[in-house]
Design an enzyme around this catalytic site. Structure first.
Site, PDB file in Angstrom:
ATOM      1  N   GLU A 150       0.926  -1.366   0.023  1.00 31.29           N
ATOM      2  CA  GLU A 150      -0.062  -0.038  -0.042  1.00 31.29           C
ATOM      3  C   GLU A 150       0.849   1.408   0.048  1.00 31.29           C
ATOM      4  O   GLU A 150       1.815   1.210   0.642  1.00 31.29           O
ATOM      5  CB  GLU A 150      -0.921  -0.041   1.185  1.00 31.29           C
ATOM      6  CG  GLU A 150      -1.773   1.163   1.246  1.00 31.29           C
ATOM      7  CD  GLU A 150      -2.790   1.412   2.663  1.00 31.29           C
ATOM      8  OE1 GLU A 150      -3.044   0.550   2.947  1.00 31.29           O
ATOM      9  OE2 GLU A 150      -2.892   2.581   2.754  1.00 31.29           O
ATOM     10  N   GLU A 155      -3.546  11.246   2.106  1.00 33.78           N
ATOM     11  CA  GLU A 155      -4.574  10.665   3.065  1.00 33.78           C
ATOM     12  C   GLU A 155      -4.652  11.891   4.137  1.00 33.78           C
ATOM     13  O   GLU A 155      -3.664  12.196   4.778  1.00 33.78           O
ATOM     14  CB  GLU A 155      -3.946   9.383   3.834  1.00 33.78           C
ATOM     15  CG  GLU A 155      -5.012   8.841   4.580  1.00 33.78           C
ATOM     16  CD  GLU A 155      -4.619   7.786   5.511  1.00 33.78           C
ATOM     17  OE1 GLU A 155      -3.233   7.184   5.339  1.00 33.78           O
ATOM     18  OE2 GLU A 155      -5.373   6.859   6.138  1.00 33.78           O
TER      19      GLU A 155
HETATM   20  C1  LIG Z   1      -7.899   0.515   7.231  1.00 33.94           C
HETATM   21  O1  LIG Z   1      -7.315  -0.210   6.081  1.00 33.94           O
HETATM   22  C2  LIG Z   1      -6.226   0.209   5.269  1.00 33.94           C
HETATM   23  C3  LIG Z   1      -5.752  -0.823   4.226  1.00 33.94           C
HETATM   24  O2  LIG Z   1      -6.869  -0.987   3.231  1.00 33.94           O
HETATM   25  C4  LIG Z   1      -5.045   0.665   6.225  1.00 33.94           C
HETATM   26  O3  LIG Z   1      -4.184   1.530   5.709  1.00 33.94           O
HETATM   27  C5  LIG Z   1      -5.560   1.332   7.379  1.00 33.94           C
HETATM   28  O4  LIG Z   1      -4.484   1.540   8.321  1.00 33.94           O
HETATM   29  C6  LIG Z   1      -6.830   0.700   8.199  1.00 33.94           C
HETATM   30  N1  LIG Z   1      -7.111   1.766   9.170  1.00 33.94           N
HETATM   31  C7  LIG Z   1      -8.095   1.230  10.019  1.00 33.94           C
HETATM   32  C8  LIG Z   1      -8.755   2.352  10.967  1.00 33.94           C
HETATM   33  O5  LIG Z   1      -8.602   0.088  10.341  1.00 33.94           O
END
Ligand SMILES: *[C@@H]1O[C@H](CO)[C@@H](O)[C@H](O)[C@H]1NC(C)=O
Ligand SMILES: *[C@@H]1O[C@H](CO)[C@@H](O)[C@H](O)[C@H]1NC(C)=O
Ligand SMILES: *[C@@H]1O[C@H](CO)[C@@H](O)[C@H](O)[C@H]1NC(C)=O
Ligand SMILES: *[C@@H]1O[C@H](CO)[C@@H](O)[C@H](O)[C@H]1NC(C)=O
Length: 261
Positions: A150, A155
């Site tokens: 990723e 963001e």
């Molecule tokens: C949500 O998922 C993304 C990856 O798809 C990740 O980067 C992120 O940290 C996650 N955040 C939470 C709050 O779960």
């Protein structure tokens, strides 16, 4: 004389370099992709690649006939979140299954991004991003087949900052946090992704308003297909409670190019 010959040589070299880089670049998504829904749907698809939900409190809603949350006007994409007050099923289907509090918008690029040892990608756009607590817009790349890779090119997590992140594993992450104006003015973000000489790792250079802000490295990202996602998630990593009114995230001048093959 000597000087002018040198200048001519330089000018010729510059023109040639320019020409060859233009010839080598392939447009993956053209600047015009937000001009109307016809061209938009050639390059982008509605919602997440996996559906309507992710790990925030917004459920994404939209398709070619419903543009309440995913709308185009003036060559600008608007993703629009509104509170749902219990009108939809109560929890997200995605881990960690938060309660759904909003209907919102997400789109993803139909063409996957795969950095190889012989290519390089440039992704850029201009963003008017909400920064209020509980608003979680992003412009990011995530793995098609596994997670991570990723890389987050923009963001915003409910503060006056944008985050540039690269995940090697779920817990090994490099993040650079850069101040972002809260007045909803447009600012540009750009990422350039190139394979490292080991042909395994990818170097990602992140720019805001034309200035290099961070260089990060994704371990083993070469050859791994990625989705490009533009979403307006809510709450989750951006705190809660989110806004009681409408939130709009605007994106324009997105362009994706690939040089090499
Ligand atoms: C949500 O998922 C993304 C990856 O798809 C990740 O980067 C992120 O940290 C996650 N955040 C939470 C709050 O779960
Ligand atoms: C949509 O936008 C594209 C790119 O600007 C243009 O070529 C095309 O003619 C437009 N189509 C319609 C139906 O307006
Ligand atoms: C689009 O979504 C609306 C509801 O939001 C639904 O009624 C309609 O059938 C959908 N259309 C398509 C083409 O999926
Ligand atoms: C991720 O892996 C790359 C390649 O090994 C390395 O350069 C980078 O420092 C790693 N990131 C973190 C946060 O450790």
């Amino acid at each position: 004389m000597f000087r002018s010959t040198q200048l001519k040589t330089l000018a010729f070299a510059a023109a040639f370099a320019c020409l060859s880089s233009v010839q080598a670049a392939t447009t993956v998504i053209p600047l015009s992709s937000f001009d109307n829904y016809t061209i938009f749907e050639e390059y982008w698809a509605y919602l997440y690649p996996w559906g309507s939900d992710h790990n925030g409190s917004a459920r994404m809603v939209g398709n070619s006939t419903n543009h309440a949350h995913i709308a185009l006007a003036s060559s600008t994409l608007s993703l629009i979140a509104t509170p749902t007050s219990g009108a939809v099923p109560p929890t997200s289907t995605a881990n960690p299954n938060p309660a759904i509090h909003y209907a919102s918008g997400t789109v993803y690029a139909k063409e996957q991004i795969t950095v190889t040892s012989t290519n390089s990608y440039t992704l850029q756009g201009e963003f008017s991003a909400p920064t209020a607590v509980g608003t979680w817009p992003a412009f990011w790349l995530t793995a098609v087949n596994s997670w991570p890779p990723e890389t987050d090119i923009g963001e915003w997590k409910g503060t006056a900052n944008t985050w540039f992140n690269t995940f090697n594993t779920s817990s090994i992450v490099q993040s650079t946090i850069v101040p972002w104006p809260t007045d909803l003015s447009f600012h540009s973000l750009q990422a350039i992704l190139t394979a490292e000489s080991n042909n395994e790792d990818v170097k990602i250079e992140f720019f805001m308003d034309g200035a290099l802000k961070s260089t990060q490295y994704g371990e083993g990202f070469v050859g791994k297909p990625l989705w490009l996602i533009v979403d307006l998630q809510m709450e989750g990593s951006s705190g809660s409670p989110g806004p009681t009114g409408t939130t709009t995230y605007k994106i324009r001048d997105v362009e994706i190019t690939r040089s090499g093959s």
